[in-house]
Every structure is written in C-alpha cells, then in structure tokens.
Design a protein around this motif. Structure first.
Motif, mmCIF file in Angstrom:
data_model
loop_
_atom_site.group_PDB
_atom_site.id
_atom_site.type_symbol
_atom_site.label_atom_id
_atom_site.label_comp_id
_atom_site.label_asym_id
_atom_site.label_seq_id
_atom_site.Cartn_x
_atom_site.Cartn_y
_atom_site.Cartn_z
ATOM 1 N N ARG A 270 0.721 -1.076 -0.079
ATOM 2 C CA ARG A 270 0.048 0.151 -0.004
ATOM 3 C C ARG A 270 1.061 1.249 -0.042
ATOM 4 O O ARG A 270 1.813 1.490 0.758
ATOM 5 N N VAL A 271 0.794 1.968 -0.950
ATOM 6 C CA VAL A 271 1.382 3.141 -1.189
ATOM 7 C C VAL A 271 0.890 4.502 -0.893
ATOM 8 O O VAL A 271 -0.140 4.804 -1.299
ATOM 9 N N ALA A 272 1.679 5.484 0.038
ATOM 10 C CA ALA A 272 1.173 6.834 -0.098
ATOM 11 C C ALA A 272 2.074 7.794 -0.968
ATOM 12 O O ALA A 272 3.295 7.806 -0.832
ATOM 13 N N MET A 273 1.550 8.477 -1.712
ATOM 14 C CA MET A 273 2.306 9.466 -2.751
ATOM 15 C C MET A 273 1.722 10.879 -2.316
ATOM 16 O O MET A 273 0.622 11.016 -2.606
ATOM 17 N N ILE A 274 2.637 11.547 -2.020
ATOM 18 C CA ILE A 274 2.378 13.238 -1.785
ATOM 19 C C ILE A 274 2.809 13.814 -3.024
ATOM 20 O O ILE A 274 4.061 13.812 -3.325
ATOM 21 N N GLY A 275 2.198 14.502 -3.953
ATOM 22 C CA GLY A 275 2.362 15.216 -5.009
ATOM 23 C C GLY A 275 2.130 14.617 -6.220
ATOM 24 O O GLY A 275 2.316 13.188 -6.542
ATOM 25 N N ALA A 276 0.962 15.153 -6.956
ATOM 26 C CA ALA A 276 0.594 14.513 -8.299
ATOM 27 C C ALA A 276 0.980 15.168 -9.527
ATOM 28 O O ALA A 276 0.185 15.401 -10.546
ATOM 29 N N GLY A 277 2.100 16.084 -9.544
ATOM 30 C CA GLY A 277 2.467 16.701 -10.663
ATOM 31 C C GLY A 277 3.110 15.707 -11.818
ATOM 32 O O GLY A 277 2.934 14.452 -11.649
ATOM 33 N N GLY A 278 3.853 16.410 -12.378
ATOM 34 C CA GLY A 278 4.658 15.549 -13.518
ATOM 35 C C GLY A 278 5.679 14.655 -12.929
ATOM 36 O O GLY A 278 5.448 13.105 -13.553
ATOM 37 N N VAL A 279 6.390 14.550 -11.897
ATOM 38 C CA VAL A 279 7.053 13.513 -11.554
ATOM 39 C C VAL A 279 6.275 12.538 -10.522
ATOM 40 O O VAL A 279 6.082 11.274 -10.655
ATOM 41 N N GLY A 280 4.802 13.147 -10.018
ATOM 42 C CA GLY A 280 3.945 12.076 -9.566
ATOM 43 C C GLY A 280 3.419 11.087 -10.478
ATOM 44 O O GLY A 280 3.140 9.990 -10.425
ATOM 45 N N LYS A 281 3.002 11.638 -11.583
ATOM 46 C CA LYS A 281 2.585 10.971 -12.654
ATOM 47 C C LYS A 281 3.382 9.810 -13.160
ATOM 48 O O LYS A 281 2.811 8.835 -13.396
ATOM 49 N N ALA A 282 4.763 10.460 -13.426
ATOM 50 C CA ALA A 282 5.585 9.277 -13.765
ATOM 51 C C ALA A 282 5.763 8.269 -13.030
ATOM 52 O O ALA A 282 5.661 6.967 -13.042
ATOM 53 N N VAL A 283 5.852 8.605 -11.406
ATOM 54 C CA VAL A 283 6.141 7.461 -10.508
ATOM 55 C C VAL A 283 4.769 6.703 -10.260
ATOM 56 O O VAL A 283 5.053 5.454 -10.083
ATOM 57 N N ALA A 284 3.555 7.349 -10.353
ATOM 58 C CA ALA A 284 2.378 6.494 -10.280
ATOM 59 C C ALA A 284 2.241 5.444 -11.372
ATOM 60 O O ALA A 284 2.120 4.255 -11.184
ATOM 61 N N PHE A 285 2.637 5.590 -12.839
ATOM 62 C CA PHE A 285 2.799 4.595 -13.859
ATOM 63 C C PHE A 285 3.726 3.788 -13.597
ATOM 64 O O PHE A 285 3.698 2.588 -13.840
ATOM 65 N N GLY A 286 4.815 4.170 -12.760
ATOM 66 C CA GLY A 286 5.907 3.279 -12.622
ATOM 67 C C GLY A 286 5.518 2.417 -11.503
ATOM 68 O O GLY A 286 5.726 1.063 -11.414
ATOM 69 N N LEU A 287 4.558 2.754 -10.494
ATOM 70 C CA LEU A 287 4.154 1.866 -9.577
ATOM 71 C C LEU A 287 3.208 0.848 -10.157
ATOM 72 O O LEU A 287 3.217 -0.301 -9.514
ATOM 73 N N ILE A 288 2.539 1.058 -10.970
ATOM 74 C CA ILE A 288 1.658 -0.023 -11.765
ATOM 75 C C ILE A 288 2.560 -0.902 -12.373
ATOM 76 O O ILE A 288 1.989 -2.224 -11.993
ATOM 77 N N GLU A 289 3.746 -0.632 -12.824
ATOM 78 C CA GLU A 289 4.574 -1.448 -13.481
ATOM 79 C C GLU A 289 5.320 -2.426 -12.403
ATOM 80 O O GLU A 289 5.613 -3.398 -12.449
ATOM 81 N N LEU A 290 5.143 -1.957 -11.280
ATOM 82 C CA LEU A 290 5.856 -2.685 -10.099
ATOM 83 C C LEU A 290 4.926 -3.691 -9.272
ATOM 84 O O LEU A 290 5.271 -4.262 -8.408
ATOM 85 N N GLY A 291 3.472 -3.608 -9.637
ATOM 86 C CA GLY A 291 2.647 -4.221 -9.062
ATOM 87 C C GLY A 291 1.948 -3.570 -7.705
ATOM 88 O O GLY A 291 1.241 -4.315 -7.272
ATOM 89 N N CYS A 292 1.677 -2.339 -7.944
ATOM 90 C CA CYS A 292 1.285 -1.574 -6.852
ATOM 91 C C CYS A 292 -0.218 -2.088 -6.892
ATOM 92 O O CYS A 292 -0.809 -1.912 -7.950
ATOM 93 N N ARG A 293 -0.868 -2.315 -5.672
ATOM 94 C CA ARG A 293 -2.197 -2.767 -5.770
ATOM 95 C C ARG A 293 -3.180 -1.714 -5.221
ATOM 96 O O ARG A 293 -4.456 -1.560 -5.441
ATOM 97 N N HIS A 294 -2.787 -0.591 -4.283
ATOM 98 C CA HIS A 294 -3.488 0.231 -3.385
ATOM 99 C C HIS A 294 -2.502 1.626 -3.508
ATOM 100 O O HIS A 294 -1.383 1.561 -2.800
ATOM 101 N N LEU A 295 -3.075 2.733 -3.868
ATOM 102 C CA LEU A 295 -2.501 3.840 -3.904
ATOM 103 C C LEU A 295 -3.378 5.003 -3.226
ATOM 104 O O LEU A 295 -4.417 5.246 -3.821
#
Length: 168
Positions: free
Chosen positions: A11-36
C-alpha cells in the motif's frame, strides 16, 4: 530488500501529483502496486491523476486523500513527489506519522541526496531510496536514447562520486 527486483510495493502513499508524481504513479503500476493513496494540495490535480491511473490499471485501488496525514495512514511505502526537501525548499511533505508501520520510503528530490524526509525514514528503520537514483537513471536512459550506446554505470557512479564528493 524493499527495492529488490521481486519486491512488491504494498500500500503506497504518494504526496504530489504533478509531473514527477504522474511518472512515479505509472511506474508503481509496473511494479505491481495494488493500492495507491494520493495527496496533492491541488485536489483537482490529484483527482485527475487518480482517474488516469485507474483507467490504465483498473484493478489498482486509487484513493485521493484529503490530507497528507490521511494519505500515509496504514501505508507500506511513502513517496515524496513534491519539491519540499530540495535545496531552497526546507521541510518534508511526508508527515512523520507515516514512518510508523511503513517499510520503505522514496524521495524524488535529488539535491540534496539525503533529504530531511529520507533521514527521518532511515532513522525510523525504513529502507530508503534517494531521488539521486531517479536523476542517475534519467541521465543513463537519455544518453542511450541520444547516442544508441550504453553507459558503464559502475564507472559513471565512480566518476560522479570522485568529481562531486556525492555519497550515493
């Protein structure tokens, strides 16, 4: 380790949803994140990213938190995708309350390498990854894209350490 090849983000908590956040969020999908859990001071930006991520990964549970404190509650991983912690932007966007119970922390900030957030996470026993790794691999990937050649990563790390006194 938390950052090994077969590691699951949890379960991942991410603070910041700008450009870097977008890239990281899609990277988390590739890593198998199930809850963001996302938080951004601009709620519309957080909701927009949540929608985009949900469309790309329908099985991923994505929630927009009303505060950073709410986002980090029960998180296994903590991510800072804001400029807070960067040289000239003192502080941490990630509340220290999230350090209790979390397993790992990543800060997209790379100057300084050891941010206030990462130092606190390390002191709390979390596995940490600095934004320096993001910076390093952006350079490695860009070099390959522009030249078609691969970089000797070990030699590059050594040269950077010797040239700048960077602790990586």
């Amino acid at each position: 380790t938390a950052f090994g090849h077969d590691a699951v983000p949890g379960r991942v908590a991410m603070i910041g949803a700008g450009g870097v956040g977008k890239a990281v969020a899609f990277g988390l999908i590739e890593l198998g994140c199930r809850h963001l859990n996302l938080f951004d001071r601009d709620e519309a930006r957080a909701k927009g990213l949540a929608t985009a991520v949900s469309q790309a990964a329908p099985d991923l549970i994505v929630e927009v938190a009303s505060s950073a404190d709410d986002a980090v509650e029960g998180a296994d991983g903590l991510i800072n995708c804001t400029p807070l912690g960067m040289v000239g932007y003192a502080g941490s966007a990630v509340p220290e309350s999230g350090l209790t119970g979390a397993r790992w922390a990543f800060d997209a900030v790379y100057t300084p390498v050891n941010t206030e957030f990462l130092l606190a996470a390390k002191a709390a026993g979390l596995s940490i990854m600095s934004g320096y790794e993001l910076f390093f691999f952006q350079g490695v990937d860009a070099f390959h894209l522009f030249t078609g050649q691969d970089v000797d990563q070990a030699a590059l790390r050594l040269a950077l350490k010797q040239g700048e006194g960077v602790s990586v």
